[in-house]
Design a protein around this motif. Structure first.
Motif, PDB file in Angstrom:
ATOM      1  N   TYR A   1       0.821  -1.213   0.000  1.00 58.24           N
ATOM      2  CA  TYR A   1       0.000   0.000   0.000  1.00 58.24           C
ATOM      3  C   TYR A   1       0.856   1.265   0.000  1.00 58.24           C
ATOM      4  CZ  TYR A   1      -3.992   3.019   1.090  1.00 58.24           C
ATOM      5  OH  TYR A   1      -4.964   3.978   1.046  1.00 58.24           O
TER       6      TYR A   1
ATOM      7  N   LEU B   1      -7.561  -3.060  -5.678  1.00 56.93           N
ATOM      8  CA  LEU B   1      -8.276  -2.349  -4.612  1.00 56.93           C
ATOM      9  C   LEU B   1      -7.439  -1.191  -4.063  1.00 56.93           C
ATOM     10  CD1 LEU B   1      -9.731  -5.446  -2.764  1.00 56.93           C
ATOM     11  CD2 LEU B   1     -11.116  -3.571  -3.629  1.00 56.93           C
ATOM     12  N   TYR B   2      -6.158  -1.441  -3.828  1.00 58.43           N
ATOM     13  CA  TYR B   2      -5.272  -0.384  -3.323  1.00 58.43           C
ATOM     14  C   TYR B   2      -5.226   0.799  -4.285  1.00 58.43           C
ATOM     15  CZ  TYR B   2      -3.140  -3.407   0.322  1.00 58.43           C
ATOM     16  OH  TYR B   2      -2.913  -4.184   1.428  1.00 58.43           O
TER      17      TYR B   2
ATOM     18  N   THR C   1      -7.246   1.639  -6.754  1.00 64.31           N
ATOM     19  CA  THR C   1      -8.542   2.290  -6.933  1.00 64.31           C
ATOM     20  C   THR C   1      -8.876   3.180  -5.746  1.00 64.31           C
ATOM     21  OG1 THR C   1      -9.310   0.409  -8.250  1.00 64.31           O
ATOM     22  CG2 THR C   1     -10.993   1.895  -7.400  1.00 64.31           C
ATOM     23  N   ARG C   2      -8.562   2.719  -4.550  1.00 62.37           N
ATOM     24  CA  ARG C   2      -8.830   3.519  -3.343  1.00 62.37           C
ATOM     25  C   ARG C   2      -8.052   4.830  -3.382  1.00 62.37           C
ATOM     26  NH1 ARG C   2      -7.092   3.889   2.458  1.00 62.37           N
ATOM     27  NH2 ARG C   2      -9.013   4.170   3.663  1.00 62.37           N
ATOM     28  N   VAL C   3      -6.758   4.738  -3.674  1.00 57.79           N
ATOM     29  CA  VAL C   3      -5.923   5.936  -3.698  1.00 57.79           C
ATOM     30  C   VAL C   3      -6.328   6.845  -4.866  1.00 57.79           C
ATOM     31  CG1 VAL C   3      -3.560   6.800  -3.856  1.00 57.79           C
ATOM     32  CG2 VAL C   3      -4.037   4.711  -2.562  1.00 57.79           C
TER      33      VAL C   3
ATOM     34  N   SER D   1      -9.217   7.209  -6.257  1.00 65.36           N
ATOM     35  CA  SER D   1     -10.510   7.869  -6.046  1.00 65.36           C
ATOM     36  C   SER D   1     -10.357   9.181  -5.284  1.00 65.36           C
ATOM     37  CB  SER D   1     -11.472   6.936  -5.298  1.00 65.36           C
ATOM     38  OG  SER D   1     -11.062   6.751  -3.946  1.00 65.36           O
TER      39      SER D   1
ATOM     40  N   LEU E   1     -15.851  -4.972  -8.038  1.00 66.11           N
ATOM     41  CA  LEU E   1     -15.410  -3.665  -7.556  1.00 66.11           C
ATOM     42  C   LEU E   1     -15.953  -2.551  -8.440  1.00 66.11           C
ATOM     43  CD1 LEU E   1     -13.652  -1.884  -5.704  1.00 66.11           C
ATOM     44  CD2 LEU E   1     -11.732  -2.345  -7.269  1.00 66.11           C
TER      45      LEU E   1
ATOM     46  N   LEU F   1     -18.800   0.403  -7.329  1.00 65.74           N
ATOM     47  CA  LEU F   1     -18.427   1.810  -7.291  1.00 65.74           C
ATOM     48  C   LEU F   1     -19.144   2.672  -8.328  1.00 65.74           C
ATOM     49  CD1 LEU F   1     -14.566   1.561  -6.706  1.00 65.74           C
ATOM     50  CD2 LEU F   1     -16.327   2.170  -5.031  1.00 65.74           C
TER      51      LEU F   1
ATOM     52  N   LEU G   1     -19.502   6.437  -7.043  1.00 65.55           N
ATOM     53  CA  LEU G   1     -18.132   6.955  -6.994  1.00 65.55           C
ATOM     54  C   LEU G   1     -18.120   8.476  -7.005  1.00 65.55           C
ATOM     55  CD1 LEU G   1     -15.184   6.033  -6.908  1.00 65.55           C
ATOM     56  CD2 LEU G   1     -15.128   6.176  -9.395  1.00 65.55           C
TER      57      LEU G   1
END
Length: 325
Positions: free
Chosen positions: A101, A161-162, A164-166, A168, A211, A215, A219
């Motif tokens: 991460y 996932l990592y 996409t989270r950052v 966003s 995912l 979203l 989103l």
């Protein structure tokens, strides 16, 4: 950027996606491509740079990534007005481990420092450990005691996932309301169709599809920052990670379509450029692409049944309105 409806052999209309010219849409965009050192990712890097974009390459393969960045800088140089501050380089590479991460955060931090904004993020990084027997008839009581590798899950799903989270969060900054930006995730035909021999890889790619679907409805909310999210689902593609020769030989004998990395990159660039595309999945076979999400939704009452479909829609509405609130 042109999606048209064509008649299939089953009589059910399907949407074939036809990418258009990219120059007007990619020029001066800042695109971060995770997994851009090789294969489809590398082809997309070159296509974006060729059409005027600035590209940040994040990948575990440093030698290939650095070489690609140098090539893009030399082949598509950035011209700056002498009276203005110099523009940032055409391409920039940073070694990135998507399963770490902090490594993902460092990639976005440095990209933002160098370019001051990010317009689009693409996750092409992937892993297929076909020789790792998670489920195999040859497994014995002795063999099962050794824990299998989690690499396919870690790279294909956790890494996605990592990123996409950052992404966003970073995509919201230094961009005004109504400015197009997007996240493009790489699933696979195995993300919606069973494929023998790659059970863990397939489970991860189903997760990527899930995912995107989780979203796409919210989103933008509550920020209204126009962040789109889509997936690419390539079928058999000719890259460095080739299938066994027996599969390739049989594929050729049957005359089945085989995509090149450039074919898939062209579809991917088309999705980046078309700001009308949100919550879509492009299945790529050979040189052609087909949008599949619309028909899955449109035909739900046929494959699930009219009454269950209506009840499901009512329940999903309740979940959206209560959970999002």
């Amino acid at each position: 950027m042109i999606a048209k409806t064509v008649e299939s052999t089953s009589g059910v209309p399907v949407a074939q996606f036809l990418p258009d010219a990219f120059k007007d849409f990619l020029d001066d965009k800042i695109i971060l491509i995770v997994g851009g050192s090789n294969g489809i990712g590398a082809s997309l890097v070159e296509l974006c740079c060729q059409n005027g974009a600035h590209v940040v390459i994040g990948d575990i393969d440093a030698p290939r990534g650095e070489q690609l960045a140098r090539k893009c800088i030399q082949q598509w140089p950035v011209y700056s007005d002498p009276a203005l501050p110099p523009k940032p380089p055409r391409a920039f590479f940073q070694k990135t481990d998507v399963t770490n991460y902090q490594s993902v955060l460092d990639l976005f931090d440095n990209a933002f420092k160098k370019y001051n904004r990010i317009d689009h993020v693409v996750v092409t990084a992937g892993s297929t450990e076909t020789d790792e027997p998670w489920f195999d008839h040859s497994l014995s009581l002795t063999a099962i005691r050794k824990a299998p590798s989690n690499k396919d899950i870690d790279v294909n799903l956790i890494g996605t996932l990592y990123v996409t989270r950052v992404a966003s969060v970073y995509l919201r900054h230094n961009r005004g309301p109504g400015v197009d930006r997007s996240i493009l995730l790489f699933s696979c035909a195995a993300g919606f169709k069973e494929t023998p021999g790659v059970s863990v890889y397939q489970a991860a790619k189903h997760g990527v599809q899930g995912l995107m679907r989780s979203l796409r409805a919210n989103l933008n909310s509550p920020y209204q920052h126009s962040i789109r999210i889509n997936t690419i689902c390539p079928w058999m593609t000719q890259t460095g990670n080739s299938f066994p020769k027996s599969v390739e030989d049989r594929w050729a004998k049957e005359g089945l379509p085989l995509s090149t990395a450039q074919d898939v990159a062209k579809v991917s660039a088309g999705v980046l450029c078309d700001n009308s595309l949100h919550g879509t999945s492009m299945y790529v076979e050979g040189t052609r692409a087909w949008e599949i999400e619309n028909n899955i939704d449109r035909l739900e009452s046929q494959w699930l049944g009219e009454e269950p479909s209506q009840t499901l829609a009512q329940g999903q509405k309740v979940l959206r309105e209560t959970l999002v609130a």
